[in-house]
Design a protein around this motif. Structure first.
Motif, PDB file in Angstrom:
ATOM      1  N   LYS A   1       0.806  -1.221   0.000  1.00 50.26           N
ATOM      2  CA  LYS A   1       0.000   0.000   0.000  1.00 50.26           C
ATOM      3  C   LYS A   1       0.840   1.273   0.000  1.00 50.26           C
ATOM      4  O   LYS A   1       0.313   2.359  -0.235  1.00 50.26           O
ATOM      5  N   TYR A   2       2.130   1.154   0.272  1.00 55.83           N
ATOM      6  CA  TYR A   2       3.024   2.314   0.304  1.00 55.83           C
ATOM      7  C   TYR A   2       4.352   1.939  -0.337  1.00 55.83           C
ATOM      8  O   TYR A   2       4.853   0.833  -0.149  1.00 55.83           O
ATOM      9  N   ALA A   3       4.921   2.887  -1.071  1.00 54.98           N
ATOM     10  CA  ALA A   3       6.251   2.691  -1.643  1.00 54.98           C
ATOM     11  C   ALA A   3       7.298   3.227  -0.669  1.00 54.98           C
ATOM     12  O   ALA A   3       7.069   4.250  -0.012  1.00 54.98           O
ATOM     13  N   PRO A   4       8.435   2.581  -0.540  1.00 55.43           N
ATOM     14  CA  PRO A   4       9.477   3.077   0.373  1.00 55.43           C
ATOM     15  C   PRO A   4      10.047   4.398  -0.131  1.00 55.43           C
ATOM     16  O   PRO A   4      10.279   4.574  -1.323  1.00 55.43           O
ATOM     17  N   TYR A   5      10.260   5.346   0.769  1.00 57.12           N
ATOM     18  CA  TYR A   5      10.782   6.654   0.363  1.00 57.12           C
ATOM     19  C   TYR A   5      12.299   6.727   0.457  1.00 57.12           C
ATOM     20  O   TYR A   5      12.904   7.695  -0.002  1.00 57.12           O
ATOM     21  N   SER A   6      12.943   5.709   1.050  1.00 57.97           N
ATOM     22  CA  SER A   6      14.403   5.672   1.111  1.00 57.97           C
ATOM     23  C   SER A   6      14.829   4.249   1.448  1.00 57.97           C
ATOM     24  O   SER A   6      14.026   3.456   1.958  1.00 57.97           O
ATOM     25  N   PRO A   7      16.095   3.900   1.203  1.00 59.79           N
ATOM     26  CA  PRO A   7      16.559   2.548   1.567  1.00 59.79           C
ATOM     27  C   PRO A   7      16.431   2.245   3.055  1.00 59.79           C
ATOM     28  O   PRO A   7      16.196   1.099   3.440  1.00 59.79           O
TER      29      PRO A   7
ATOM     30  N   LEU B   1       9.198 -27.135  -9.798  1.00 58.30           N
ATOM     31  CA  LEU B   1       9.802 -25.833 -10.053  1.00 58.30           C
ATOM     32  C   LEU B   1       8.678 -24.857 -10.379  1.00 58.30           C
ATOM     33  O   LEU B   1       7.886 -25.101 -11.295  1.00 58.30           O
ATOM     34  N   SER B   2       8.593 -23.768  -9.616  1.00 57.99           N
ATOM     35  CA  SER B   2       7.521 -22.790  -9.785  1.00 57.99           C
ATOM     36  C   SER B   2       8.095 -21.422 -10.113  1.00 57.99           C
ATOM     37  O   SER B   2       9.217 -21.086  -9.706  1.00 57.99           O
ATOM     38  N   ALA B   3       7.319 -20.627 -10.837  1.00 49.86           N
ATOM     39  CA  ALA B   3       7.707 -19.258 -11.172  1.00 49.86           C
ATOM     40  C   ALA B   3       6.455 -18.403 -11.258  1.00 49.86           C
ATOM     41  O   ALA B   3       5.371 -18.899 -11.580  1.00 49.86           O
ATOM     42  N   SER B   4       6.606 -17.109 -10.964  1.00 53.07           N
ATOM     43  CA  SER B   4       5.464 -16.207 -11.004  1.00 53.07           C
ATOM     44  C   SER B   4       5.935 -14.791 -11.293  1.00 53.07           C
ATOM     45  O   SER B   4       7.034 -14.393 -10.883  1.00 53.07           O
ATOM     46  N   GLU B   5       5.099 -14.039 -12.002  1.00 53.27           N
ATOM     47  CA  GLU B   5       5.389 -12.635 -12.283  1.00 53.27           C
ATOM     48  C   GLU B   5       4.101 -11.833 -12.160  1.00 53.27           C
ATOM     49  O   GLU B   5       3.074 -12.193 -12.749  1.00 53.27           O
ATOM     50  N   GLY B   6       4.159 -10.755 -11.390  1.00 53.23           N
ATOM     51  CA  GLY B   6       2.984  -9.914 -11.209  1.00 53.23           C
ATOM     52  C   GLY B   6       3.290  -8.735 -10.308  1.00 53.23           C
ATOM     53  O   GLY B   6       4.361  -8.653  -9.697  1.00 53.23           O
ATOM     54  N   LEU B   7       2.355  -7.799 -10.214  1.00 51.43           N
ATOM     55  CA  LEU B   7       2.516  -6.600  -9.394  1.00 51.43           C
ATOM     56  C   LEU B   7       2.124  -6.885  -7.952  1.00 51.43           C
ATOM     57  O   LEU B   7       1.107  -7.531  -7.702  1.00 51.43           O
ATOM     58  N   TYR B   8       2.923  -6.387  -7.015  1.00 49.93           N
ATOM     59  CA  TYR B   8       2.540  -6.550  -5.618  1.00 49.93           C
ATOM     60  C   TYR B   8       1.934  -5.274  -5.046  1.00 49.93           C
ATOM     61  O   TYR B   8       1.311  -5.296  -3.986  1.00 49.93           O
ATOM     62  N   PHE B   9       2.077  -4.131  -5.744  1.00 49.72           N
ATOM     63  CA  PHE B   9       1.480  -2.883  -5.276  1.00 49.72           C
ATOM     64  C   PHE B   9      -0.026  -2.875  -5.523  1.00 49.72           C
ATOM     65  O   PHE B   9      -0.499  -3.299  -6.580  1.00 49.72           O
ATOM     66  N   ARG B  10      -0.774  -2.370  -4.555  1.00 48.81           N
ATOM     67  CA  ARG B  10      -2.184  -2.072  -4.749  1.00 48.81           C
ATOM     68  C   ARG B  10      -2.322  -0.668  -5.334  1.00 48.81           C
ATOM     69  O   ARG B  10      -1.375   0.116  -5.330  1.00 48.81           O
ATOM     70  N   ARG B  11      -3.515  -0.360  -5.826  1.00 49.29           N
ATOM     71  CA  ARG B  11      -3.734   0.933  -6.479  1.00 49.29           C
ATOM     72  C   ARG B  11      -3.496   2.113  -5.542  1.00 49.29           C
ATOM     73  O   ARG B  11      -3.042   3.180  -5.965  1.00 49.29           O
ATOM     74  N   GLU B  12      -3.788   1.950  -4.250  1.00 53.53           N
ATOM     75  CA  GLU B  12      -3.619   3.070  -3.325  1.00 53.53           C
ATOM     76  C   GLU B  12      -2.155   3.424  -3.092  1.00 53.53           C
ATOM     77  O   GLU B  12      -1.846   4.447  -2.472  1.00 53.53           O
TER      78      GLU B  12
ATOM     79  N   LEU C   1       4.411   6.729  -5.102  1.00 54.03           N
ATOM     80  CA  LEU C   1       5.497   6.434  -6.035  1.00 54.03           C
ATOM     81  C   LEU C   1       6.141   7.722  -6.541  1.00 54.03           C
ATOM     82  O   LEU C   1       5.530   8.800  -6.490  1.00 54.03           O
ATOM     83  N   PRO C   2       7.370   7.662  -7.049  1.00 51.58           N
ATOM     84  CA  PRO C   2       8.010   8.859  -7.613  1.00 51.58           C
ATOM     85  C   PRO C   2       7.190   9.438  -8.762  1.00 51.58           C
ATOM     86  O   PRO C   2       6.418   8.733  -9.416  1.00 51.58           O
TER      87      PRO C   2
END
Length: 278
Positions: free
Chosen positions: A166-172, A255-266, A271-272
């Motif tokens: 739900k939130y993007a990190p603003y710094s490391p 053997l498993s693999a996956s690709e997708g977005l983990y961010f929600r719309r909020e 984000l920058p």
């Protein structure tokens, strides 16, 4: 006299066990219906789990509790419907204190529902659509309480990371200090339990090999609120796959693999500038 009393006690316990088994058999028969010469069969079943956790704070894994001793009852109902040998529908509903154990109030959810079509008897191809567990991993097919060999899920399915949806990190440094300022449930594991997201899957078995591919509306790390198609559409689908090899009953490699977005719309406003969740 003691021998007679012991024999009477054993007989009474055995008779009681037979009565319970007979009652359960009659209940199972009453909850099973069939029609059209058994070409249509439906069965309602369920489990009642009584879980007690005692831990030091903070609670481990995805347990969301502010108290040290947690009583977590769970009633699970299953509906299985078979139409001929090729069409199968199933649903799972729960009454508990949350998808993950918590000290919150009771809630009722429809966790799973799906239609499965298997055209060939050898299982080489199966098409499934609905809201159901992910095809990724070997633990998911045995995640229900009667099949799970563990108390909780393995580490990758419930250990919370420093990632938030739900939130993007603003710094490391946010990855280090963020968990100290926000509640644990604000963060995500690598895979959130069995991940009952909505979508479609294709799977099958070819000799000792099996395969599965799915398209879901939410990523494997997404929280349960994101799994319903009414909450999260297919604008940014997640694609997952698994290839397995089972040489015998004792070994099952995959053997498993996956690709997708983990961010929600909020999370988009955090984000920058010029970036979005895509």
């Amino acid at each position: 006299m003691k021998l007679r009393a012991l024999s009477l006690c054993v007989f009474a316990c055995t008779a009681c066990a037979f009565d319970i088994d007979d009652f359960l058999d009659r209940l199972d028969t009453a909850l099973t219906v069939s029609a059209f010469q058994d070409n249509l069969r439906a069965r309602l079943s369920g489990t009642l789990d009584l879980e007690i956790y005692h831990f030091e704070q903070p609670a481990p894994g995805l347990i969301d509790s502010s108290i040290d001793t947690l009583f977590n009852p769970r009633l699970t109902l299953f509906l299985d419907t078979q139409i001929g040998s090729q069409i199968y529908f199933f649903a799972q509903s729960r009454l508990d204190r949350g998808f993950d154990p918590s000290n919150h109030g009771a809630q009722i959810r429809l966790d799973e529902y799906a239609l499965r079509i298997t055209p060939w008897e050898d299982g080489r191809f199966t098409l499934q659509a609905g809201k159901f567990a992910t095809v990724v991993g070997n633990w998911v097919p045995r995640h229900l309480s009667w099949d799970n060999p563990f108390i909780n899920a393995p580490l990758v399915y419930e250990n919370v990371t420093a990632i938030q949806d739900k939130y993007a990190p603003y710094s490391p440094s946010y990855f280090i200090y963020g968990p100290y300022y926000y509640g644990k449930y604000a963060f995500n594991p690598v895979i959130w339990g069995p991940s009952y997201a909505s979508g479609f899957s294709i799977s099958g078995k070819l000799g000792q090999f099996d395969y599965a591919v799915e398209m879901k509306n939410a990523s494997l790390s997404s929280r349960p609120e994101s799994w319903n198609v009414t909450e999260n559409g297919f604008e940014n689908p997640t694609f997952s796959s698994r290839v397995g090899f089972r040489p015998n009953e004792a070994w099952n490699f995959g053997l498993s693999a996956s690709e997708g977005l983990y961010f929600r719309r909020e999370a988009e406003p955090t984000l920058p500038s010029g970036r979005d969740v895509d």
